[in-house]
Design an enzyme around this catalytic site. Structure first.
Site, PDB file in Angstrom:
ATOM      1  N   ASP A   1      35.389 -22.699  -9.772  1.00 48.73           N
ATOM      2  CA  ASP A   1      35.922 -22.889  -8.416  1.00 48.73           C
ATOM      3  C   ASP A   1      35.395 -24.194  -7.831  1.00 48.73           C
ATOM      4  O   ASP A   1      34.206 -24.329  -7.552  1.00 48.73           O
ATOM      5  CB  ASP A   1      35.469 -21.725  -7.524  1.00 48.73           C
ATOM      6  CG  ASP A   1      36.018 -21.853  -6.110  1.00 48.73           C
ATOM      7  OD1 ASP A   1      37.127 -21.346  -5.871  1.00 48.73           O
ATOM      8  OD2 ASP A   1      35.336 -22.454  -5.255  1.00 48.73           O
TER       9      ASP A   1
ATOM     10  N   TYR B   1      34.271 -30.737  -2.224  1.00 50.18           N
ATOM     11  CA  TYR B   1      32.978 -30.676  -2.930  1.00 50.18           C
ATOM     12  C   TYR B   1      32.670 -32.007  -3.633  1.00 50.18           C
ATOM     13  O   TYR B   1      31.579 -32.195  -4.156  1.00 50.18           O
ATOM     14  CB  TYR B   1      32.958 -29.539  -3.967  1.00 50.18           C
ATOM     15  CG  TYR B   1      33.281 -28.167  -3.421  1.00 50.18           C
ATOM     16  CD1 TYR B   1      33.318 -27.920  -2.045  1.00 50.18           C
ATOM     17  CD2 TYR B   1      33.573 -27.103  -4.270  1.00 50.18           C
ATOM     18  CE1 TYR B   1      33.639 -26.661  -1.548  1.00 50.18           C
ATOM     19  CE2 TYR B   1      33.879 -25.838  -3.770  1.00 50.18           C
ATOM     20  CZ  TYR B   1      33.921 -25.634  -2.413  1.00 50.18           C
ATOM     21  OH  TYR B   1      34.238 -24.389  -1.927  1.00 50.18           O
TER      22      TYR B   1
ATOM     23  N   LYS C   1      41.017 -26.872  -4.197  1.00 50.27           N
ATOM     24  CA  LYS C   1      41.484 -26.591  -2.830  1.00 50.27           C
ATOM     25  C   LYS C   1      41.892 -27.864  -2.088  1.00 50.27           C
ATOM     26  O   LYS C   1      41.317 -28.932  -2.316  1.00 50.27           O
ATOM     27  CB  LYS C   1      40.370 -25.900  -2.031  1.00 50.27           C
ATOM     28  CG  LYS C   1      39.687 -24.773  -2.782  1.00 50.27           C
ATOM     29  CD  LYS C   1      38.679 -24.024  -1.931  1.00 50.27           C
ATOM     30  CE  LYS C   1      37.837 -23.089  -2.771  1.00 50.27           C
ATOM     31  NZ  LYS C   1      36.697 -23.724  -3.430  1.00 50.27           N
TER      32      LYS C   1
ATOM     33  N   HIS D   1      42.210 -24.798   1.846  1.00 49.71           N
ATOM     34  CA  HIS D   1      40.777 -24.548   2.049  1.00 49.71           C
ATOM     35  C   HIS D   1      40.459 -23.979   3.429  1.00 49.71           C
ATOM     36  O   HIS D   1      39.593 -23.126   3.585  1.00 49.71           O
ATOM     37  CB  HIS D   1      40.015 -25.873   1.837  1.00 49.71           C
ATOM     38  CG  HIS D   1      38.579 -25.716   1.473  1.00 49.71           C
ATOM     39  ND1 HIS D   1      37.909 -26.610   0.686  1.00 49.71           N
ATOM     40  CD2 HIS D   1      37.669 -24.772   1.784  1.00 49.71           C
ATOM     41  CE1 HIS D   1      36.657 -26.214   0.540  1.00 49.71           C
ATOM     42  NE2 HIS D   1      36.486 -25.113   1.200  1.00 49.71           N
TER      43      HIS D   1
HETATM   44  P1  NDP Z   1      26.038 -18.417  -3.169  1.00 52.91           P
HETATM   45  O1  NDP Z   1      26.044 -17.173  -2.371  1.00 52.91           O
HETATM   46  O2  NDP Z   1      26.668 -18.452  -4.498  1.00 52.91           O
HETATM   47  O3  NDP Z   1      24.506 -18.837  -3.269  1.00 52.91           O
HETATM   48  C1  NDP Z   1      24.093 -19.986  -3.917  1.00 52.91           C
HETATM   49  C2  NDP Z   1      22.591 -20.113  -3.661  1.00 52.91           C
HETATM   50  O4  NDP Z   1      21.896 -19.042  -4.304  1.00 52.91           O
HETATM   51  C3  NDP Z   1      22.033 -21.383  -4.211  1.00 52.91           C
HETATM   52  O5  NDP Z   1      21.001 -21.802  -3.330  1.00 52.91           O
HETATM   53  C4  NDP Z   1      21.431 -20.963  -5.555  1.00 52.91           C
HETATM   54  O6  NDP Z   1      20.323 -21.775  -5.849  1.00 52.91           O
HETATM   55  C5  NDP Z   1      20.987 -19.551  -5.262  1.00 52.91           C
HETATM   56  N1  NDP Z   1      21.074 -18.656  -6.432  1.00 52.91           N
HETATM   57  C6  NDP Z   1      22.120 -18.510  -7.268  1.00 52.91           C
HETATM   58  N2  NDP Z   1      21.852 -17.565  -8.187  1.00 52.91           N
HETATM   59  C7  NDP Z   1      20.610 -17.115  -7.935  1.00 52.91           C
HETATM   60  C8  NDP Z   1      19.789 -16.143  -8.552  1.00 52.91           C
HETATM   61  N3  NDP Z   1      20.216 -15.434  -9.610  1.00 52.91           N
HETATM   62  N4  NDP Z   1      18.558 -15.927  -8.032  1.00 52.91           N
HETATM   63  C9  NDP Z   1      18.124 -16.630  -6.960  1.00 52.91           C
HETATM   64  N5  NDP Z   1      18.852 -17.572  -6.333  1.00 52.91           N
HETATM   65  C10 NDP Z   1      20.112 -17.808  -6.819  1.00 52.91           C
HETATM   66  O7  NDP Z   1      26.633 -19.560  -2.207  1.00 52.91           O
HETATM   67  P2  NDP Z   1      27.799 -20.616  -2.293  1.00 52.91           P
HETATM   68  O8  NDP Z   1      28.023 -21.098  -0.926  1.00 52.91           O
HETATM   69  O9  NDP Z   1      27.533 -21.642  -3.318  1.00 52.91           O
HETATM   70  O10 NDP Z   1      29.076 -19.767  -2.704  1.00 52.91           O
HETATM   71  C11 NDP Z   1      29.568 -19.690  -4.013  1.00 52.91           C
HETATM   72  C12 NDP Z   1      30.806 -20.546  -4.189  1.00 52.91           C
HETATM   73  O11 NDP Z   1      31.819 -20.149  -3.272  1.00 52.91           O
HETATM   74  C13 NDP Z   1      30.614 -22.033  -3.883  1.00 52.91           C
HETATM   75  O12 NDP Z   1      29.899 -22.719  -4.865  1.00 52.91           O
HETATM   76  C14 NDP Z   1      32.049 -22.472  -3.733  1.00 52.91           C
HETATM   77  O13 NDP Z   1      32.669 -22.611  -4.980  1.00 52.91           O
HETATM   78  C15 NDP Z   1      32.623 -21.296  -2.955  1.00 52.91           C
HETATM   79  N6  NDP Z   1      32.568 -21.522  -1.493  1.00 52.91           N
HETATM   80  C16 NDP Z   1      33.761 -21.616  -0.816  1.00 52.91           C
HETATM   81  C17 NDP Z   1      33.795 -21.812   0.544  1.00 52.91           C
HETATM   82  C18 NDP Z   1      35.101 -21.910   1.237  1.00 52.91           C
HETATM   83  O14 NDP Z   1      35.146 -22.330   2.396  1.00 52.91           O
HETATM   84  N7  NDP Z   1      36.206 -21.572   0.577  1.00 52.91           N
HETATM   85  C19 NDP Z   1      32.567 -21.909   1.350  1.00 52.91           C
HETATM   86  C20 NDP Z   1      31.361 -21.757   0.556  1.00 52.91           C
HETATM   87  C21 NDP Z   1      31.384 -21.558  -0.788  1.00 52.91           C
HETATM   88  P3  NDP Z   1      20.251 -22.721  -7.189  1.00 52.91           P
HETATM   89  O15 NDP Z   1      21.522 -23.474  -7.285  1.00 52.91           O
HETATM   90  O16 NDP Z   1      19.057 -23.564  -6.876  1.00 52.91           O
HETATM   91  O17 NDP Z   1      20.019 -21.766  -8.328  1.00 52.91           O
END
Ligand code: NDP
Length: 283
Positions: free
Chosen positions: A44, A49, A74, A107
């Protein structure tokens, strides 16, 4: 990999990999490569991004056949409108080095999204996009789009996590056959999610991690999840959720964590709407 079937018959993996907030091209390419090697088959990304090129390179490098990967990107607000959406899609395909997209989302529900939708409907009919959908659409906006157009969005990607279950939205989306996809499934680490008492207890009981319990809970609800991580071990951990099942009792316990509130600024706040209108990307 478990899949959901979208309202047009297209199959979508229930678990994928999100790449928001990985602006560094090398880190993004490596993370997507690691995710594909770990078995993820849904990626995604988004214009906003600023990493579509890195995603495209990782897909090429992985050697995974194109038809085995489900790619979402998006449309950003600045490109809303009929002509500009067509141009934006062509540019995304170019950056991703792809001939077609599996899912293309509006988006944000701002700007001339009706013009965008007509362009997306045409490209969908032409086969350039296998399915079309939206993101961050409140239920009134979603139903309005459905009522005034031909193609019903296949997906609505919205904030969904243990502190915001989106039960009302889920009910309406089921009624209109729109697949719910969670963004921020791990609440982006907010609210001390990884130390939450209920989740830590369940993780111990199932000999899993908090992240795995949360992702299992969402997928067990039938919600598509796209957790993001730049750490190889976490990427693997987040993928390993299909060898256990939460009991009804434990699903109900997670239900108690719902605050029915977003953890992010409201998209119905006029200042936020204005901020999004002025948020431009130079790509
Ligand atoms: P997430 O809920 O996926 O959380 C990501 C965070 O959690 C990062 O800081 C990561 O740190 C940490 N993390 C991931 N896995 C673990 C684990 N197993 N243990 C501990 N910490 C963990 O947030 P996102 O906002 O990234 O949401 C996911 C995806 O959704 C985005 O990447 C994007 O593709 C989409 N999105 C879409 C939006 C929209 O408006 N349509 C808005 C926001 C997100 P680290 O990387 O350091 O491991």
């Amino acid at each position: 990999m478990e899949k959901v079937i979208l309202n047009n018959g297209v199959e979508m993996p229930i678990l994928g990999f999100g790449v928001w907030q990985i602006p560094d091209a090398q880190e993004c390419e490596q993370s997507v490569y690691d995710a594909l090697m770990a078995g993820y088959r849904l990626i995604d990304t988004a214009v906003a991004y600023e990493n579509e090129e890195a995603v495209g390179r990782a897909i090429k490098r992985s050697g995974v056949p194109r038809e085995d990967i489900f790619i979402t990107t998006k449309l950003w607000v600045q490109d809303a409108g009929y002509e500009s959406t067509k141009m934006a899609i062509a540019k995304s395909l170019d950056r991703l080095q792809l001939d077609y997209l599996d899912l293309y989302l509006i988006h944000q529900p701002f700007g001339d999204i009706y013009g965008s939708w007509r362009a997306m409907e045409e490209l969908y009919q032409e086969g350039k996009i296998r399915s079309i959908g939206v993101s961050n659409f409140q239920m009134d906006r979603l139903v309005d789009l459905i009522c005034h157009n031909k193609v019903v969005p296949a997906v609505n990607q919205i904030e969904t996590h243990p502190f915001y279950h989106q039960l009302e939205s889920e009910k309406i989306m089921k009624e209109y056959n729109v697949q719910m996809e969670s963004w921020g499934p791990l609440a982006q680490g907010k609210n001390n999610i990884f130390e939450n008492e209920v989740l830590v207890k369940l993780a111990k009981n199932y000999k899993k991690t908090v992240a795995q319990v949360v992702l299992r809970w969402l997928t067990q609800r039938g919600v598509v999840v796209i957790p993001k991580s730049v750490h190889k071990e976490r990427i693997k951990e987040n993928f390993n959720i299909f060898d256990f099942k939460l009991s009804n009792e434990d699903m109900n316990e997670i239900a108690t964590l719902d605050t029915n509130k977003s953890l992010f600024p409201s998209k119905t706040n006029p200042d936020v709407v204005k901020q999004f209108a002025n948020w431009k990307f130079d790509i």
